[in-house]
Motif scaffolding. Structure first.
Motif, PDB file in Angstrom:
ATOM      1  N   GLU A   1       0.900  -1.757  -3.870  1.00 62.47           N
ATOM      2  CA  GLU A   1       0.372  -3.046  -3.417  1.00 62.47           C
ATOM      3  C   GLU A   1       0.273  -4.033  -4.575  1.00 62.47           C
ATOM      4  OE1 GLU A   1      -2.117  -1.338   0.432  1.00 62.47           O
ATOM      5  OE2 GLU A   1      -3.153  -1.645  -1.484  1.00 62.47           O
ATOM      6  N   GLU A   2      -0.226  -3.551  -5.710  1.00 57.97           N
ATOM      7  CA  GLU A   2      -0.317  -4.424  -6.889  1.00 57.97           C
ATOM      8  C   GLU A   2       1.056  -4.985  -7.285  1.00 57.97           C
ATOM      9  OE1 GLU A   2      -4.031  -1.950  -8.846  1.00 57.97           O
ATOM     10  OE2 GLU A   2      -2.120  -2.015  -9.928  1.00 57.97           O
TER      11      GLU A   2
ATOM     12  N   ASN B   1       3.384  -5.673  -5.225  1.00 54.93           N
ATOM     13  CA  ASN B   1       3.912  -6.394  -4.054  1.00 54.93           C
ATOM     14  C   ASN B   1       5.130  -5.722  -3.448  1.00 54.93           C
ATOM     15  OD1 ASN B   1       2.015  -8.493  -4.061  1.00 54.93           O
ATOM     16  ND2 ASN B   1       3.111  -9.461  -5.777  1.00 54.93           N
TER      17      ASN B   1
ATOM     18  N   ASP C   1       6.983  -3.340  -0.568  1.00 54.61           N
ATOM     19  CA  ASP C   1       6.871  -3.177   0.882  1.00 54.61           C
ATOM     20  C   ASP C   1       6.508  -1.718   1.221  1.00 54.61           C
ATOM     21  OD1 ASP C   1       7.251  -3.030   3.585  1.00 54.61           O
ATOM     22  OD2 ASP C   1       9.424  -3.364   3.507  1.00 54.61           O
TER      23      ASP C   1
END
Ligand code: 4AD
Ligand code: MG
Length: 430
Positions: free
Chosen positions: A372-373, A375, A377
């Protein structure tokens, strides 16, 4: 009897026939020296007018460079040649004459030679580099097979990016988007959970706009991955592997190293263990050496790596880089959140980083957070996350760049000479 040049030693004193090309020749009124090559090696053919008669002698004298031939002659021991044998020629049959071969013994510029790479490969130096490349590949399979690794082949067409998205080659996969693999690592992690210790050997692609002596657009990588191996275990395999490869080349490619003028004393002491320094120590060292503008959190460039490598006679591991410099999958140092359990192996003599590797994150929540950090998918990495849901274990691996390793061991200046048909920023031909 038809033999190859490499087999000549088994036929001393006998008459043999060799299918060969004429690499070069020189002659006087009474004697002609034919430099013959057949891919397996090089041998000198000696044609003596008084032995073979006028007709064969004139024919030998008129042969053109790179014509293909069947040469018949008697194998003679010859202590003056590095190969140890020469051929007393008794007859020559031309298969196909070569007219005006473009690469002559004079000096040619690099761009000219690169345009003629399909022919340049025939030259002595290029032949030697390709033989060394082959020996490194052979020794790689030998090493990993003996250590109980299984070879696994990851896909080339992929939907996700292990090393960051900026340098991917994009292509269409019917209606979907796909990328050419920049590393098989993520798939090798899955394979390690199935087979324990695995290694891959295949092409990888990086759309990097780098034009340096260390960068190719398409290069070959050896990527081992091991279940239950932690950070230090990973370094031990690497130093043993690299030592095995160097020692195998020293043993099995003596003629080639000599032809390249390689200073083998620099290779002889490449034996495990290799020195290890942390990123922090490396930074301190660089500051002492007067590299003032580099700060904690900056990546090392080629001049930095070269300066560090110069203080060691062996390859050196630089460990514990700042988390921000490295990909999402690396395991944080349990004692310090701002660095990861990784190492780059820097080759001596200015050849730079030949291995990048690390322990991998095996905790599901942490890996999800890191994705997530960055970005990334989560859907594309669903399968990769699942490896952490079903019996996750500590595991580690690394990638060795074949061409940089070949360049270092051969002592050639630029990686473009360490792969048969280099793909460079400005070159897709031939
Ligand atoms: O450090 P890198 O990017 O590491 C990885 O790709 C990891 N996923 C490998 C792994 O852990 N399984 O690349 C590994 C090595 C480098 O150390 C270098 O030797 C070589 O690949 N390499 C290149 N060689 C030639 N041209 C390039 N553009 C290269 N980029 C990397
Ligand atoms: Mg790297």
């Amino acid at each position: 009897m038809k033999i190859t040049i490499a087999e000549a030693g088994n036929h001393a004193g006998k008459e043999v026939t060799i299918g060969a090309w004429l690499a070069n020749k020189r002659s006087s009124g009474k004697i002609a020296f034919l430099q013959l090559r057949d891919g397996s090696g090089f041998i000198q053919g000696v044609v003596v007018k008084s032995d073979v008669g006028e007709e064969i002698f004139q024919q030998a004298k008129s042969l053109t460079q790179e014509s293909s031939l069947y040469v018949t002659g008697v194998v003679q021991e010859d202590s003056r040649s590095p190969f140890g044998y020469e051929l007393s020629v008794t007859g020559v049959k031309v298969i196909a004459e070569a007219v005006d071969y473009p690469i002559t013994p004079k000096e040619h510029g690099t761009e000219f030679l690169m345009d003629h790479r399909h022919l340049w490969l025939r030259s002595r130096k290029q032949h030697a580099v390709m033989k060394i490349r082959n020996e490194i590949i052979r020794a790689t399979y030998e090493f990993f097979n003996e250590k109980g690794f299984s070879k696994v082949d990851p896909p080339i067409l992929t939907g996700s990016a292990p090393e960051g998205t900026s340098e991917l080659f994009h292509t269409k996969y019917f209606d979907e988007d796909a990328y050419l693999s920049q590393s098989g690592q993520l798939y090798m992690e899955a394979a390690a959970m199935a087979l324990g210790k695995v290694f891959s050997f295949g092409p990888t692609f990086r759309a990097e706009k780098s034009k340096t002596r260390r960068h190719l657009i398409e290069f070959w990588m050896i990527e081992p991955e091991m279940a239950f191996y932690e950070f230090e275990d990973n370094l031990e395999v690497q130093e043993q592997y690299v030592s095995h490869v160097v020692q195998s080349v020293l043993k099995n490619c003596q003629l080639e190293l000599e032809r390249l003028g390689r200073d083998t004393s620099k290779l002889e002491h490449i034996q495990a263990p290799f020195p290890r320094i942390t990123y922090d120590e490396a930074l301190k060292f660089l500051h002492e050496k007067g590299f003032d503008d580099i700060q904690w959190g900056d990546d090392f460039g080629a001049p930095h790596e070269t300066a560090i490598a110069e203080s060691y006679q062996k390859p050196v591991f630089i460990t514990h880089y700042p988390t921000s410099l490295k990909p999402f999958y690396m395991q944080p140092d349990p004692e310090r959140g701002d660095v990861v359990l990784c190492a780059d192996l820097i080759a001596p003599e200015g050849y730079g980083e030949i291995i990048g590797g690390s322990e991998r994150i095996h905790d599901y929540e942490l890996l999800k957070q890191r994705l997530e950090e960055h970005n990334l998918d989560l859907d594309a990495y669903k399968w990769y996350l699942e490896l952490r849901q079903y019996g996750s274990v500590p595991h580690s691996g690394f990638g060795l760049g074949l061409e940089r390793t070949v360049a270092w061991i051969s002592g050639v200046e630029h990686v473009r000479e360490s792969i048969p048909f280099p793909r460079l920023l400005n070159r897709l031909y031939p």
